[in-house]
Write a protein that holds these residues in place. Structure first.
Motif, PDB file in Angstrom:
ATOM      1  N   ALA A 176     -15.726 -43.352 -25.368  1.00  0.00           N
ATOM      2  CA  ALA A 176     -16.475 -44.053 -24.457  1.00  0.00           C
ATOM      3  C   ALA A 176     -17.914 -44.205 -24.436  1.00  0.00           C
ATOM      4  N   ALA A 177     -18.490 -45.029 -24.206  1.00  0.00           N
ATOM      5  CA  ALA A 177     -20.113 -45.037 -24.441  1.00  0.00           C
ATOM      6  C   ALA A 177     -20.716 -44.170 -23.221  1.00  0.00           C
ATOM      7  N   GLU A 178     -21.585 -43.262 -23.462  1.00  0.00           N
ATOM      8  CA  GLU A 178     -22.147 -42.309 -22.708  1.00  0.00           C
ATOM      9  C   GLU A 178     -22.683 -43.420 -21.540  1.00  0.00           C
ATOM     10  N   GLY A 179     -22.689 -42.913 -20.442  1.00  0.00           N
ATOM     11  CA  GLY A 179     -23.149 -43.810 -19.211  1.00  0.00           C
ATOM     12  C   GLY A 179     -22.594 -44.777 -18.930  1.00  0.00           C
ATOM     13  N   HIS A 180     -21.443 -45.086 -19.574  1.00  0.00           N
ATOM     14  CA  HIS A 180     -20.833 -46.700 -19.292  1.00  0.00           C
ATOM     15  C   HIS A 180     -19.625 -46.511 -18.534  1.00  0.00           C
ATOM     16  N   THR A 181     -19.566 -47.125 -17.493  1.00  0.00           N
ATOM     17  CA  THR A 181     -18.189 -47.521 -16.621  1.00  0.00           C
ATOM     18  C   THR A 181     -17.465 -48.794 -17.038  1.00  0.00           C
ATOM     19  N   TYR A 182     -16.293 -48.410 -17.323  1.00  0.00           N
ATOM     20  CA  TYR A 182     -15.292 -49.389 -17.806  1.00  0.00           C
ATOM     21  C   TYR A 182     -14.491 -49.917 -16.535  1.00  0.00           C
ATOM     22  N   THR A 183     -14.359 -51.258 -16.438  1.00  0.00           N
ATOM     23  CA  THR A 183     -13.193 -51.671 -15.453  1.00  0.00           C
ATOM     24  C   THR A 183     -11.795 -51.638 -16.228  1.00  0.00           C
ATOM     25  N   ASP A 184     -10.781 -51.763 -15.353  1.00  0.00           N
ATOM     26  CA  ASP A 184      -9.414 -51.398 -15.799  1.00  0.00           C
ATOM     27  C   ASP A 184      -9.318 -52.472 -16.840  1.00  0.00           C
ATOM     28  N   GLU A 185      -9.775 -53.802 -16.678  1.00  0.00           N
ATOM     29  CA  GLU A 185      -9.565 -54.822 -17.557  1.00  0.00           C
ATOM     30  C   GLU A 185     -10.229 -54.323 -19.131  1.00  0.00           C
ATOM     31  N   GLN A 186     -11.531 -53.884 -18.950  1.00  0.00           N
ATOM     32  CA  GLN A 186     -12.365 -53.572 -20.345  1.00  0.00           C
ATOM     33  C   GLN A 186     -11.382 -52.216 -20.608  1.00  0.00           C
ATOM     34  N   ALA A 187     -11.129 -51.409 -19.939  1.00  0.00           N
ATOM     35  CA  ALA A 187     -10.375 -50.324 -20.585  1.00  0.00           C
ATOM     36  C   ALA A 187      -9.049 -50.678 -21.186  1.00  0.00           C
ATOM     37  N   ASP A 188      -8.436 -51.743 -20.669  1.00  0.00           N
ATOM     38  CA  ASP A 188      -7.110 -52.009 -21.269  1.00  0.00           C
ATOM     39  C   ASP A 188      -7.543 -52.674 -22.584  1.00  0.00           C
ATOM     40  N   LEU A 189      -8.495 -53.034 -22.890  1.00  0.00           N
ATOM     41  CA  LEU A 189      -8.682 -53.719 -24.243  1.00  0.00           C
ATOM     42  C   LEU A 189      -9.251 -52.604 -25.335  1.00  0.00           C
ATOM     43  N   TRP A 190      -9.868 -51.610 -24.926  1.00  0.00           N
ATOM     44  CA  TRP A 190     -10.095 -50.637 -25.844  1.00  0.00           C
ATOM     45  C   TRP A 190      -8.560 -49.645 -25.997  1.00  0.00           C
ATOM     46  N   THR A 191      -8.056 -49.669 -24.946  1.00  0.00           N
ATOM     47  CA  THR A 191      -6.492 -49.052 -25.250  1.00  0.00           C
ATOM     48  C   THR A 191      -5.680 -49.570 -26.079  1.00  0.00           C
ATOM     49  N   ALA A 192      -5.709 -50.763 -26.119  1.00  0.00           N
ATOM     50  CA  ALA A 192      -4.865 -51.694 -26.837  1.00  0.00           C
ATOM     51  C   ALA A 192      -5.206 -51.105 -28.561  1.00  0.00           C
ATOM     52  N   LEU A 193      -6.444 -50.837 -28.559  1.00  0.00           N
ATOM     53  CA  LEU A 193      -6.578 -50.252 -30.102  1.00  0.00           C
ATOM     54  C   LEU A 193      -6.699 -48.719 -30.114  1.00  0.00           C
ATOM     55  N   ASP A 194      -6.755 -48.014 -29.314  1.00  0.00           N
ATOM     56  CA  ASP A 194      -6.696 -46.586 -29.205  1.00  0.00           C
ATOM     57  C   ASP A 194      -6.058 -46.090 -27.980  1.00  0.00           C
TER      58      ASP A 194
END
Length: 312
Positions: free
Chosen positions: A169-187
């Motif tokens: 996660a980028a320092e100081g960055h807040t992820y919406t659930d939709e954004q987090a799902d995109l990254w979780t699909a990779l990791d």
């Protein structure tokens, strides 16, 4: 004694110019480089002499270590020692890799980070393929910024399936659930990085079986707690080792929270904690990450014990 050492000497220079890093394109003077080399050689000599212990070492330099010959030499030499269980380093993989042919590749490992915009994609992927051909254990990661997503997808598709692609996660960055799902699909382990973890008073392996050491030999429980436990070279740290609760409110960096006993990450990364390689191909996390509180922090499992905050 089984001891994991995270070593960070004075090296601060880096050949990259990442906008999210305070050490981007920093240059050390000749004197600073000589000091870093002397400090690393002293540490390597100490580690080599600890034949009565079982050691694992992770080099976590602020700068890029593998463009310096003394870091390459240290990894090769330590990997060949019987009492060294693992020796790994965090690297941007900008340097050559052929020197790893001289290392014990059952023990030497790399924690690699891809920085889009700092190196051509094909060059980085080529370095990864060299590691695969050499039989070197390695993981590859990327910072979870929006403009890195397509590059991360491209890299995941090109890497061998057994190579773990992690996302920080980028320092100081807040992820919406939709954004987090995109990254979780990779990791699938990205949820552990998404939110800081509450840690105050919770049991952590740092200060007991894991320590941080700087170039002067000062020993601390981890990189993020400044209280000193003693010195590596006079042995004064040994009597200070023991279980103690974390004195910080939260822990938000992988090299810190991976050691929290309230998380299952020693099981997830069994045999590969230092180089960030899971024990098996990642699917869903071994144990669900608890939902964050309204303040955005991940709460610990209430069934886990707390330890007193006394002591560093």
């Amino acid at each position: 004694m089984d001891l994991t050492v995270l070593y960070r000497g004075p090296l601060a220079s880096c050949d990259y110019d990442c906008p999210y890093c305070p050490f981007a394109k920093r240059r050390d003077s000749g004197e600073q480089l000589r000091s870093d080399r002397a400090a690393l050689e002293r540490f390597t000599a100490w580690a080599a002499a600890q034949t009565g212990d079982r050691l694992s070492v992770l080099f976590t330099p602020w700068g890029e270590g593998l463009v310096r010959s003394w870091y390459r030499k240290a990894l090769v030499e330590l990997s060949r020692l019987e009492h060294i269980g693992r020796v790994a380093i965090q690297t941007n993989l900008s340097g050559r890799t052929g020197w790893l042919a001289e290392a014990d590749r059952d023990k030497a490992a790399l924690w690699c980070t891809y920085h889009p915009g700092q190196t051509p994609y094909e060059r980085f992927l080529g370095r990864c393929r060299e590691l695969t051909d050499l039989g070197v254990r390695y993981s590859v990661g990327i910072v979870g910024l929006d403009d890195h997503l397509e590059e991360a997808r491209r890299l995941r598709a090109a890497l061998p399936p057994e190579v773990y692609l992690w996302v920080n996660a980028a320092e100081g960055h807040t992820y919406t659930d939709e954004q987090a799902d995109l990254w979780t699909a990779l990791d699938p382990l990205f949820p552990y990085s998404r939110h800081p973890h509450r840690s105050a008073g919770l049991p952590c392996r740092t200060g007991e079986s894991v320590v941080s050491v700087d170039g002067d030999g000062t020993v601390r429980r981890c990189h993020f707690v400044r209280a000193e436990l003693g010195n590596l070279y006079d042995g004064s740290y040994r009597s200070a080792l023991g279980p103690r609760g974390c004195p910080l409110a939260v822990c938000d960096c992988h090299i810190g929270y991976v050691h929290l006993e309230t998380l299952p990450l020693y099981d997830v990364f069994a045999g590969g904690v230092l180089e960030r390689i899971p024990a098996r191909p990642v699917g869903e996390p071994a144990r669900p990450v608890r939902e964050p509180t309204p303040g955005g922090l991940t709460s610990p499992d209430p069934a886990r014990r707390r330890l007193p905050l006394a002591g560093p």
